[in-house]
Design an enzyme around this catalytic site. Structure first.
Site, PDB file in Angstrom:
ATOM      1  N   LYS A  42       0.817  -1.196   0.000  1.00 42.66           N
ATOM      2  CA  LYS A  42       0.000   0.000   0.000  1.00 42.66           C
ATOM      3  C   LYS A  42       0.858   1.256   0.000  1.00 42.66           C
ATOM      4  O   LYS A  42       0.374   2.343  -0.263  1.00 42.66           O
ATOM      5  CB  LYS A  42      -0.874   0.017   1.268  1.00 42.66           C
ATOM      6  CG  LYS A  42      -1.815  -1.146   1.377  1.00 42.66           C
ATOM      7  CD  LYS A  42      -2.436  -1.169   2.798  1.00 42.66           C
ATOM      8  CE  LYS A  42      -2.537  -2.562   3.266  1.00 42.66           C
ATOM      9  NZ  LYS A  42      -2.934  -2.661   4.689  1.00 42.66           N
ATOM     10  N   GLY A  43       2.146   1.093   0.321  1.00 42.07           N
ATOM     11  CA  GLY A  43       2.997   2.246   0.590  1.00 42.07           C
ATOM     12  C   GLY A  43       3.094   3.268  -0.533  1.00 42.07           C
ATOM     13  O   GLY A  43       3.250   4.456  -0.290  1.00 42.07           O
ATOM     14  N   ASP A 102      15.106   0.476   0.429  1.00 37.96           N
ATOM     15  CA  ASP A 102      15.816   0.435   1.702  1.00 37.96           C
ATOM     16  C   ASP A 102      16.918  -0.624   1.578  1.00 37.96           C
ATOM     17  O   ASP A 102      17.966  -0.358   1.001  1.00 37.96           O
ATOM     18  CB  ASP A 102      14.778   0.127   2.786  1.00 37.96           C
ATOM     19  CG  ASP A 102      15.324   0.201   4.195  1.00 37.96           C
ATOM     20  OD1 ASP A 102      16.120   1.088   4.482  1.00 37.96           O
ATOM     21  OD2 ASP A 102      14.931  -0.642   5.031  1.00 37.96           O
ATOM     22  N   LYS A 130      17.082   5.182   0.466  1.00 39.10           N
ATOM     23  CA  LYS A 130      17.961   5.181   1.647  1.00 39.10           C
ATOM     24  C   LYS A 130      19.210   4.412   1.261  1.00 39.10           C
ATOM     25  O   LYS A 130      19.359   3.234   1.621  1.00 39.10           O
ATOM     26  CB  LYS A 130      17.274   4.407   2.784  1.00 39.10           C
ATOM     27  CG  LYS A 130      16.601   5.228   3.852  1.00 39.10           C
ATOM     28  CD  LYS A 130      16.175   4.284   4.990  1.00 39.10           C
ATOM     29  CE  LYS A 130      14.936   4.753   5.678  1.00 39.10           C
ATOM     30  NZ  LYS A 130      14.399   3.751   6.622  1.00 39.10           N
ATOM     31  N   VAL A 154      10.998   6.538   8.506  1.00 37.69           N
ATOM     32  CA  VAL A 154      10.110   7.632   8.116  1.00 37.69           C
ATOM     33  C   VAL A 154       8.690   7.133   7.865  1.00 37.69           C
ATOM     34  O   VAL A 154       8.493   5.980   7.477  1.00 37.69           O
ATOM     35  CB  VAL A 154      10.651   8.373   6.863  1.00 37.69           C
ATOM     36  CG1 VAL A 154      11.984   9.040   7.167  1.00 37.69           C
ATOM     37  CG2 VAL A 154      10.782   7.430   5.669  1.00 37.69           C
ATOM     38  N   ARG A 166      -0.068   6.499   7.300  1.00 33.30           N
ATOM     39  CA  ARG A 166      -0.020   6.567   5.831  1.00 33.30           C
ATOM     40  C   ARG A 166      -0.692   7.830   5.307  1.00 33.30           C
ATOM     41  O   ARG A 166      -0.366   8.321   4.242  1.00 33.30           O
ATOM     42  CB  ARG A 166      -0.737   5.364   5.210  1.00 33.30           C
ATOM     43  CG  ARG A 166      -0.060   4.029   5.441  1.00 33.30           C
ATOM     44  CD  ARG A 166      -0.674   2.998   4.496  1.00 33.30           C
ATOM     45  NE  ARG A 166      -0.429   1.624   4.892  1.00 33.30           N
ATOM     46  CZ  ARG A 166       0.663   0.933   4.564  1.00 33.30           C
ATOM     47  NH1 ARG A 166       1.629   1.494   3.867  1.00 33.30           N
ATOM     48  NH2 ARG A 166       0.797  -0.325   4.939  1.00 33.30           N
TER      49      ARG A 166
HETATM   50  P1  IMP Z   1      13.454  -3.182   1.363  1.00 37.24           P
HETATM   51  O1  IMP Z   1      13.037  -4.512   0.837  1.00 37.24           O
HETATM   52  O2  IMP Z   1      14.300  -3.284   2.592  1.00 37.24           O
HETATM   53  O3  IMP Z   1      14.072  -2.281   0.307  1.00 37.24           O
HETATM   54  O4  IMP Z   1      12.181  -2.485   1.954  1.00 37.24           O
HETATM   55  C1  IMP Z   1      11.142  -2.055   1.206  1.00 37.24           C
HETATM   56  C2  IMP Z   1       9.904  -1.821   2.042  1.00 37.24           C
HETATM   57  O5  IMP Z   1      10.176  -1.615   3.418  1.00 37.24           O
HETATM   58  C3  IMP Z   1       9.225  -0.559   1.591  1.00 37.24           C
HETATM   59  O6  IMP Z   1       8.350  -0.825   0.559  1.00 37.24           O
HETATM   60  C4  IMP Z   1       8.536  -0.082   2.834  1.00 37.24           C
HETATM   61  O7  IMP Z   1       7.252  -0.657   2.929  1.00 37.24           O
HETATM   62  C5  IMP Z   1       9.382  -0.589   3.968  1.00 37.24           C
HETATM   63  N1  IMP Z   1      10.250   0.470   4.532  1.00 37.24           N
HETATM   64  C6  IMP Z   1      11.579   0.598   4.444  1.00 37.24           C
HETATM   65  N2  IMP Z   1      12.044   1.670   5.086  1.00 37.24           N
HETATM   66  C7  IMP Z   1      10.946   2.274   5.612  1.00 37.24           C
HETATM   67  C8  IMP Z   1      10.751   3.460   6.402  1.00 37.24           C
HETATM   68  O8  IMP Z   1      11.667   4.226   6.757  1.00 37.24           O
HETATM   69  N3  IMP Z   1       9.459   3.728   6.725  1.00 37.24           N
HETATM   70  C9  IMP Z   1       8.406   2.951   6.369  1.00 37.24           C
HETATM   71  N4  IMP Z   1       8.546   1.839   5.628  1.00 37.24           N
HETATM   72  C10 IMP Z   1       9.801   1.501   5.261  1.00 37.24           C
HETATM   73 MG    MG Z   2       5.442  -0.929   4.623  1.00 40.40          MG
END
Ligand code: IMP
Ligand code: MG
Length: 181
Positions: A42-43, A102, A130, A154, A166
Site C-alpha cells: 500500500k505504501g 531500503d 535510503k 520515516v 499513511r
Molecule cells: P526493502 O526490501 O528493505 O528495500 O524495503 C522495502 C519496504 O520496506 C518498503 O516498501 C517499505 O514498505 C518498507 N520500509 C523501508 N524503510 C521504511 C521506512 O523508513 N518507513 C516505512 N517503511 C519503510
Molecule cells: Mg510498509
C-alpha cells in the site's frame, strides 16, 4: 497522530513539486511506449496517484501487494505476493512504482519476477532512497527517485509504521519511543 512525529523531513509542498517533476520526466521518457505503471500497495499509493496525474501520456495502471515488515522496522529479505497483477505484462514496458528502496530486497525480487514474465523493459521508480541501508550484494538502484533520505524510519504520504501514519500529507521521522516500545 502528529504528536508521534519527531520532525518533518519533507513537506507537502516539497513532495508535490518533486513528484510533478518526476511525472513529467517519466512521461517524456515513455512517450509513445504505453507503459504499465505498477503500484506496489500500500505504501506507494499516494505517490502513485500524484505521479500518474502528472504524466500526460497513454499508460496502463496495475497493482501488486507484497508483504514487507509487519510490525518490525527491518526487512527480512523474504517477499510474499499478497495480490498479483490483473493483466499480462508480456512485451510491455513496465515501471515499478514503490515508496522507498531500503535494503533493496523487495525491488530486486520484484524486478526479477516481472522480467521473467517477458516484459520488454523494467524500470524502478521510488519516491525515497535510503542508499546507506542497501544490503550486501544488492546492486539495484532506483532509475527514478524523488529524494535521498538518511537512515531513519520515516512515515507519511503512504509510508506506515504498523499500518498507521499513511495518511499524513508529509513525510516525517517517527519518534523512536513509538517503535522501541
Ligand atoms: P526493502 O526490501 O528493505 O528495500 O524495503 C522495502 C519496504 O520496506 C518498503 O516498501 C517499505 O514498505 C518498507 N520500509 C523501508 N524503510 C521504511 C521506512 O523508513 N518507513 C516505512 N517503511 C519503510
Ligand atoms: Mg510498509
Amino acid at each position: 497522530m502528529e504528536n508521534d512525529i519527531a520532525k518533518v523531513l519533507l513537506s507537502e509542498e516539497q513532495i508535490q513539486a518533486r513528484v510533478h517533476e518526476m511525472g513529467r520526466q517519466i512521461a517524456w521518457d515513455y512517450r509513445g511506449k504505453n507503459p504499465v505503471m505498477v503500484c506496489i500497495l500500500k505504501g506507494a499509493i499516494m505517490f502513485y496517484t500524484d505521479l500518474l496525474r502528472a504524466m500526460p501520456i497513454q499508460l496502463s495502471m496495475d497493482f501488486m501487494a507484497v508483504s514487507s515488515y509487519g510490525k518490525r522496522t527491518k526487512s527480512s529479505g523474504e517477499v510474499e505476493i499478497r495480490k498479483d497483477l490483473s493483466n499480462s505484462i508480456e512485451n510491455r514496458h513496465v515501471v515499478i512504482v514503490e515508496d522507498i528502496i531500503d535494503s533493496g530486497f523487495t525491488l530486486t525480487y520484484l524486478s526479477r519476477m516481472l522480467a521473467a514474465r517477458g516484459a520488454s523493459s523494467i524500470k524502478i521508480c521510488t519516491l525515497l532512497d535510503k542508499p546507506s541501508r542497501r544490503a550486501p550484494g544488492i546492486t539495484l538502484k532506483s532509475d527514478y527517485y524523488g529524494f535521498e533520505v538518511p537512515d531513519e524510519f520515516v512515515v507519511g504520504y503512504g509510508l506506515d509504521y504498523n499500518e498507521a501514519y499513511r495518511n499524513l500529507p508529509y513525510i516525517g521521522v517517527l519518534k523512536s519511543e513509538i517503535y522501541e516500545k
